[in-house]
Design a protein around this motif. Structure first.
Motif, PDB file in Angstrom:
ATOM      1  N   GLN A 370      33.822  42.585  36.185  1.00 18.10           N
ATOM      2  CA  GLN A 370      35.075  42.708  36.928  1.00 18.10           C
ATOM      3  C   GLN A 370      35.095  44.031  37.672  1.00 18.10           C
ATOM      4  OE1 GLN A 370      37.429  40.266  37.112  1.00 18.10           O
ATOM      5  NE2 GLN A 370      36.077  38.989  35.846  1.00 18.10           N
ATOM      6  N   SER A 371      35.282  43.958  38.997  1.00 20.04           N
ATOM      7  CA  SER A 371      35.373  45.192  39.779  1.00 20.04           C
ATOM      8  C   SER A 371      36.582  45.998  39.329  1.00 20.04           C
ATOM      9  CB  SER A 371      35.461  44.879  41.272  1.00 20.04           C
ATOM     10  OG  SER A 371      36.518  43.978  41.540  1.00 20.04           O
ATOM     11  N   LYS A 372      36.515  47.296  39.509  1.00 20.70           N
ATOM     12  CA  LYS A 372      37.531  48.187  38.957  1.00 20.70           C
ATOM     13  C   LYS A 372      38.663  48.510  39.928  1.00 20.70           C
ATOM     14  CE  LYS A 372      34.928  48.573  35.292  1.00 20.70           C
ATOM     15  NZ  LYS A 372      34.246  47.322  35.107  1.00 20.70           N
ATOM     16  N   TYR A 373      38.375  48.474  41.239  1.00 22.86           N
ATOM     17  CA  TYR A 373      39.384  48.908  42.211  1.00 22.86           C
ATOM     18  C   TYR A 373      39.672  47.881  43.306  1.00 22.86           C
ATOM     19  CZ  TYR A 373      38.851  53.490  40.067  1.00 22.86           C
ATOM     20  OH  TYR A 373      38.839  54.528  39.162  1.00 22.86           O
ATOM     21  N   GLU A 375      40.041  43.763  44.424  1.00 26.36           N
ATOM     22  CA  GLU A 375      40.198  42.394  43.950  1.00 26.36           C
ATOM     23  C   GLU A 375      39.775  41.414  45.037  1.00 26.36           C
ATOM     24  OE1 GLU A 375      44.241  41.590  43.023  1.00 26.36           O
ATOM     25  OE2 GLU A 375      45.032  42.363  44.920  1.00 26.36           O
ATOM     26  N   GLU A 376      39.180  40.318  44.630  1.00 24.22           N
ATOM     27  CA  GLU A 376      38.712  39.309  45.567  1.00 24.22           C
ATOM     28  C   GLU A 376      39.885  38.455  46.036  1.00 24.22           C
ATOM     29  OE1 GLU A 376      34.987  36.158  45.955  1.00 24.22           O
ATOM     30  OE2 GLU A 376      35.607  36.912  43.998  1.00 24.22           O
ATOM     31  N   TYR A 377      39.859  38.053  47.309  1.00 25.18           N
ATOM     32  CA  TYR A 377      40.907  37.193  47.842  1.00 25.18           C
ATOM     33  C   TYR A 377      40.290  36.159  48.784  1.00 25.18           C
ATOM     34  CZ  TYR A 377      40.627  39.676  52.330  1.00 25.18           C
ATOM     35  OH  TYR A 377      40.187  40.212  53.522  1.00 25.18           O
ATOM     36  N   TYR A 387      37.559  41.367  49.878  1.00 20.67           N
ATOM     37  CA  TYR A 387      37.995  42.194  48.759  1.00 20.67           C
ATOM     38  C   TYR A 387      39.067  43.156  49.244  1.00 20.67           C
ATOM     39  CZ  TYR A 387      34.114  40.450  45.989  1.00 20.67           C
ATOM     40  OH  TYR A 387      33.250  39.637  45.303  1.00 20.67           O
ATOM     41  N   TYR A 389      41.575  46.413  48.335  1.00 24.94           N
ATOM     42  CA  TYR A 389      41.766  47.585  47.475  1.00 24.94           C
ATOM     43  C   TYR A 389      43.139  47.536  46.822  1.00 24.94           C
ATOM     44  CZ  TYR A 389      42.379  52.532  46.239  1.00 24.94           C
ATOM     45  OH  TYR A 389      42.616  53.711  45.572  1.00 24.94           O
ATOM     46  N   ILE A 391      43.562  47.215  42.792  1.00 26.22           N
ATOM     47  CA  ILE A 391      43.674  46.919  41.373  1.00 26.22           C
ATOM     48  C   ILE A 391      44.244  48.135  40.643  1.00 26.22           C
ATOM     49  CG2 ILE A 391      42.366  46.501  39.249  1.00 26.22           C
ATOM     50  CD1 ILE A 391      40.554  44.669  40.768  1.00 26.22           C
TER      51      ILE A 391
END
Length: 410
Positions: A370-373, A375-377, A387, A389, A391
């Protein structure tokens, strides 16, 4: 070079002395007689996806792909110019500035035939200047995708590097997937700000003459810039190089407004390596962009610009502020920058092995990274996967020194 202008620091943002420092030369220059046989290394990669293909370290330049993507910001002044008060009532002028920014970012690819280091999953990179803040993260390993976000008082910019890469024997072709996004904050006469959202559909790129002759980078196709807020568009053709280099680097385009889409309002032309000029119908020409001069020893420094020279610069006072995942802390590219190819190769192999072990451990545990900063859309209207910015706020984590959620990747 990094432009000087008033630092519109956001409320609560700390002053960073390290953001002011710069360097003019790399610790070690690239050997002038360093030659490699491309064919020996990649002859088995014809028709394959090169994102899964490992190359020797001497094929690399001493920056990560995360850092290379940030070179887009060298000419961010063009976005600032788009937001000048005199352009508040001229939407065509604004889209020409945004288009110039989208064209000028290709200047950093001129003569750049070495490959940046592949980012490790979870790797991050920040670039803080008095003009803007930039942050990026490696959010996916296969396919390799870097996501970035930059902002200032005048604009926001975001994109990801999802692309299709193919090697065809004599050339390497790269086709970007998705858009670059620009959001301008245009000051209006009444003191308010009008927000405009632009998308940039980029052209294909290729590295040619991989086997014989002098390698060169070329960008071809039609770039489309669209203002989603009012429907204005600008289409720019990147011309294909002809015999004896005819037409090399040339671009030519036109801007249209939504009210009268069949009538050209203005044109833009020039070379993505040198200058760009615009002209409105019945008006004199205006030089809108000129490329920055290169360092005297640029050819011995992987053809880096002054801007690029700063990306892997690590002054002592910056070390304690960075997360352990920042690209500047990578031992392989640090060794290459210092001219130690043996250490760079050993460290590159160690990091790749560590990355494989971490991936196998996740698979054993049945969990996905899971990426930290970012999020996928998925945008249903445009069909774009990207992606975003948000999270969590990297800059807040930085101010608190809170990086416990990041993995040990180096």
């Amino acid at each position: 070079m990094i432009h000087e202008r008033e630092d519109n620091k956001q409320e609560g943002e700390e002053e960073d002395e390290d953001a002011q420092e710069c360097r003019m030369i790399l610790p070690a220059l690239k050997p002038p007689d360093q030659k490699v046989s491309v064919w020996k290394v990649i002859k088995d990669a014809v028709g394959k996806d090169l994102s899964r293909f490992c190359v020797p370290v001497y094929f690399n330049e001493p920056i990560s792909m995360l850092q290379k993507v940030s070179e887009i910001m060298e000419y961010e002044q063009l976005l600032v110019n788009a937001c000048r008060p005199e352009n508040a009532q001229n939407s065509i002028k604004r889209i020409l500035y945004v288009s110039s920014f989208a064209i000028a970012q290709y200047k950093c690819s001129d003569h750049r035939t070495n490959k940046p280091f592949n980012p490790i999953l979870g790797e991050t990179f920040e670039f803080l200047t008095p003009q803007f803040k930039y942050f990026s993260e490696q959010v996916c390993h296969h396919p390799p995708i870097s996501a970035c976000y930059a902002n200032s008082d005048c604009y926001e910019f975001w994109m990801n590097t999802n692309m299709k890469t193919q090697f065809w024997g004599k050339s390497l072709e790269v086709k970007p997937l998705g858009y670059q996004h620009v959001r301008l904050h245009v000051p209006m006469p009444d003191g308010s700000k009008k927000v405009e959202h632009y998308i940039v559909e980029r052209v294909s790129s290729s590295v040619n003459n991989l086997i014989f002759g002098e390698m060169y980078v070329e960008h071809t196709g039609v770039m489309t810039v669209k203002n989603l807020s009012n429907g204005d568009t600008c289409q720019v053709e990147f011309k294909k190089r002809g015999w004896s280099g005819k037409g090399a680097y040339e671009v030519e385009g036109s801007a249209f407004n939504a009210a009268n889409p069949s009538v050209k309002q203005a044109k833009i032309w020039g070379k993505w390596t040198e200058t760009l000029t615009i002209q409105f119908q019945g008006q004199p020409e205006e030089l809108i962009w000129t490329a920055n001069p290169l360092p005297p020893q640029s050819a011995s420094m992987y053809h880096f610009t002054y801007f690029t020279l700063q990306l892997n610069f690590l002054p002592p006072q910056l070390v304690s502020k960075l997360p352990p995942t920042d690209s500047r802390l990578r031992p392989d590219q640090r060794a290459l920058e210092c001219g130690d190819l043996v250490k760079a190769s050993d460290e590159k192999a160690r990091l790749e092995d560590k990355q494989r072990k971490m991936r196998k451990e996740r698979e054993t545990q049945g969990r996905e990274y899971q990426s930290k900063y970012f999020e996928e859309y998925f945008d249903e209207e445009s069909g774009e996967k990207g992606y975003r910015y948000g999270i969590r706020d990297y800059w807040q984590d930085r101010s608190k020194g809170e990086f416990s959620h990041l993995e040990d990747i180096f």
